[in-house]
Design a protein around this motif. Structure first.
Motif, PDB file in Angstrom:
ATOM      1  N   ARG A 213       0.827  -1.251   0.058  1.00 10.37           N
ATOM      2  CA  ARG A 213      -0.067   0.053  -0.132  1.00 10.37           C
ATOM      3  C   ARG A 213       0.780   1.209   0.216  1.00 10.37           C
ATOM      4  NH1 ARG A 213      -0.220   4.347   3.982  1.00 10.37           N
ATOM      5  NH2 ARG A 213      -2.413   5.269   3.795  1.00 10.37           N
ATOM      6  N   ASN A 214       2.005   1.291   0.654  1.00  9.74           N
ATOM      7  CA  ASN A 214       2.670   2.343   0.868  1.00  9.74           C
ATOM      8  C   ASN A 214       3.591   2.767  -0.312  1.00  9.74           C
ATOM      9  OD1 ASN A 214       2.079   3.206   3.451  1.00  9.74           O
ATOM     10  ND2 ASN A 214       3.553   1.864   4.412  1.00  9.74           N
ATOM     11  N   TYR A 215       3.769   1.357  -0.934  1.00 10.94           N
ATOM     12  CA  TYR A 215       4.652   1.906  -2.203  1.00 10.94           C
ATOM     13  C   TYR A 215       3.838   2.249  -3.386  1.00 10.94           C
ATOM     14  CZ  TYR A 215       8.031   0.919  -5.755  1.00 10.94           C
ATOM     15  OH  TYR A 215       9.140   0.734  -7.056  1.00 10.94           O
ATOM     16  N   ARG A 216       2.551   1.856  -3.382  1.00 10.09           N
ATOM     17  CA  ARG A 216       1.797   2.253  -4.552  1.00 10.09           C
ATOM     18  C   ARG A 216       1.449   3.665  -4.310  1.00 10.09           C
ATOM     19  NH1 ARG A 216      -2.094  -0.598  -2.839  1.00 10.09           N
ATOM     20  NH2 ARG A 216      -3.569   0.697  -1.874  1.00 10.09           N
ATOM     21  N   HIS A 217       1.195   4.236  -3.183  1.00  9.40           N
ATOM     22  CA  HIS A 217       1.255   5.587  -2.852  1.00  9.40           C
ATOM     23  C   HIS A 217       2.144   6.445  -2.918  1.00  9.40           C
ATOM     24  CE1 HIS A 217      -3.337   5.391  -1.779  1.00  9.40           C
ATOM     25  NE2 HIS A 217      -2.960   4.555  -0.822  1.00  9.40           N
ATOM     26  N   PHE A 218       3.351   6.308  -2.496  1.00  9.65           N
ATOM     27  CA  PHE A 218       4.457   7.055  -1.862  1.00  9.65           C
ATOM     28  C   PHE A 218       5.904   6.331  -3.041  1.00  9.65           C
ATOM     29  CE2 PHE A 218       2.022   6.861   2.095  1.00  9.65           C
ATOM     30  CZ  PHE A 218       1.482   8.188   1.887  1.00  9.65           C
ATOM     31  N   HIS A 219       5.731   5.385  -3.720  1.00  8.85           N
ATOM     32  CA  HIS A 219       6.726   4.900  -4.355  1.00  8.85           C
ATOM     33  C   HIS A 219       8.067   4.554  -3.688  1.00  8.85           C
ATOM     34  CE1 HIS A 219       4.209   5.442  -7.579  1.00  8.85           C
ATOM     35  NE2 HIS A 219       3.864   6.481  -7.546  1.00  8.85           N
ATOM     36  N   ASP A 268       4.699  14.018   1.843  1.00  9.27           N
ATOM     37  CA  ASP A 268       5.652  13.235   1.182  1.00  9.27           C
ATOM     38  C   ASP A 268       6.642  12.675   1.696  1.00  9.27           C
ATOM     39  OD1 ASP A 268       7.372  11.678  -0.856  1.00  9.27           O
ATOM     40  OD2 ASP A 268       6.202  12.541  -2.254  1.00  9.27           O
ATOM     41  N   PRO A 269       6.841  11.206   2.083  1.00  8.52           N
ATOM     42  CA  PRO A 269       7.949  10.790   2.901  1.00  8.52           C
ATOM     43  C   PRO A 269       9.221  11.175   2.280  1.00  8.52           C
ATOM     44  CG  PRO A 269       6.156   9.100   2.331  1.00  8.52           C
ATOM     45  CD  PRO A 269       5.945  10.262   1.538  1.00  8.52           C
ATOM     46  N   ALA A 270       9.545  11.757   1.200  1.00  8.01           N
ATOM     47  CA  ALA A 270      10.796  11.949   0.747  1.00  8.01           C
ATOM     48  C   ALA A 270      11.168  13.246   1.507  1.00  8.01           C
ATOM     49  CB  ALA A 270      10.563  12.651  -0.461  1.00  8.01           C
ATOM     50  N   GLU A 271      10.315  14.026   2.201  1.00  5.48           N
ATOM     51  CA  GLU A 271      10.673  15.103   2.995  1.00  5.48           C
ATOM     52  C   GLU A 271      11.331  14.828   4.391  1.00  5.48           C
ATOM     53  OE1 GLU A 271       7.788  17.879   3.767  1.00  5.48           O
ATOM     54  OE2 GLU A 271       7.334  18.253   1.575  1.00  5.48           O
ATOM     55  N   ASP A 272      10.618  13.743   4.630  1.00  6.98           N
ATOM     56  CA  ASP A 272      11.222  13.123   6.076  1.00  6.98           C
ATOM     57  C   ASP A 272      12.527  12.420   5.884  1.00  6.98           C
ATOM     58  OD1 ASP A 272      10.691  12.492   9.026  1.00  6.98           O
ATOM     59  OD2 ASP A 272      11.217  10.704   8.300  1.00  6.98           O
TER      60      ASP A 272
END
Length: 294
Positions: A213-219, A268-272
């Motif tokens: 699920r997380n990969y689908r949303h946030f790659h 976006d998790p990229a920021e973290d």
């Protein structure tokens, strides 16, 4: 537990909206409420998928109280009591597997049941109760593996997976248990390796849907949750009594401002990930910083 409930009974907030600030400081109940109302795993309808709150606690709150607009905290107290009961039962059984005398087992239960921190946490909506139960159950199942290697190894793997879906600190648990399992001399070497593989398979199968699920949303591969970078810089400011430096360093690195939306986990998790990299760099420059924080 009764004491904790009495302390909070005079101020039970009504959950009138999914984003009401007083209704659960950690956001778990907001996610549970949004799941109930719209089926979205989010802090509020239309706010985007949440990624820094793993699913075990929200689903527990969905069962115990999030469906009630008023008085939900009283219902959650019942769920919290059942979780505490399960933890104490697992702890008592764990003492039996360790061959502790009955007196010591009872003292262990008293120490756990009246531990000030656990009393306090029993009236909150955070993940500590579930984490305590899963950790104790995982240890219990691990010690029982020599009796029925395949059955208990699978159950131990499922417990590890449930722990990872409760808090990210459980990510190291299956690796630790697998290493310890390989040194258990009461089992033959083939049985040790078979049990280790079963733990890994069961753990992976448990976290796979959430990770997908997380990969689908946030790659990105997120087996538990994000937010470690933001939490590090909050802790750095608190421990060393200075302003929050994460935002300034983030701006220097990216040229963008770190918005408050990171706090509620809808960014976006990229920021973290940038904040995590900045934290690693700081620790490499100042290797004694962890010791100083401790």
């Amino acid at each position: 537990f009764l004491y904790a409930g009495a302390v909070d009974s005079f101020d039970v907030p009504a959950l009138e909206g999914a984003t009401r600030p007083r209704a659960g400081a950690d956001g778990y109940v907001q996610i549970a409420r949004t799941l109930f109302e719209s089926g979205e795993y989010s802090f509020g309808e239309g706010m985007g998928p949440a990624h820094n709150r793993p699913p075990v606690q929200p689903f527990l709150m969905l069962i115990f109280g999030a469906w009630s607009a008023r008085g939900w905290l009283y219902i959650w107290f019942i769920g919290s009591a059942l979780i505490s009961l399960g933890y104490l039962a697992a702890l008592h059984r764990l003492g039996g597997l360790l061959s502790l005398p009955v007196v010591w087992r009872n003292l262990l239960l008293l120490a756990a049941g009246f531990h000030p921190y656990l009393i306090f946490m029993s009236k909150t909506t955070t993940f500590i109760g579930a984490a305590t139960l899963v950790l104790t159950a995982g240890a219990l199942l691990f010690l029982a593996i020599p009796r029925h290697p395949r059955t208990y190894a699978l159950l131990c793997g499922f417990a590890c997976g449930a722990g990872i879906l409760t808090h990210g600190s459980f990510l190291v648990l299956p690796f630790v248990l697998i290493v310890l399992l390989l040194f258990r001399r009461e089992m033959t070497i083939p049985k040790r390796f078979t049990a280790a593989i079963l733990i890994a398979i069961a753990c992976a199968a448990t976290i796979l849907p959430w990770t997908a699920r997380n990969y689908r949303h946030f790659h990105r591969i997120i087996p538990s949750a994000t937010g470690a970078g933001y939490q590090y810089w909050i802790g750095d400011a608190a421990y060393f009594r200075h302003e929050f430096r994460g935002g300034h360093l983030y701006r220097e690195r990216t040229g963008r401002d770190l918005g408050p939306i990171v706090r509620c986990g809808t960014s976006d998790p990229a920021e973290d990930a940038v904040l995590v990299d900045l934290a690693k760099e700081q620790l490499l420059r100042d290797r004694l910083r962890v010791v100083k924080r401790l």
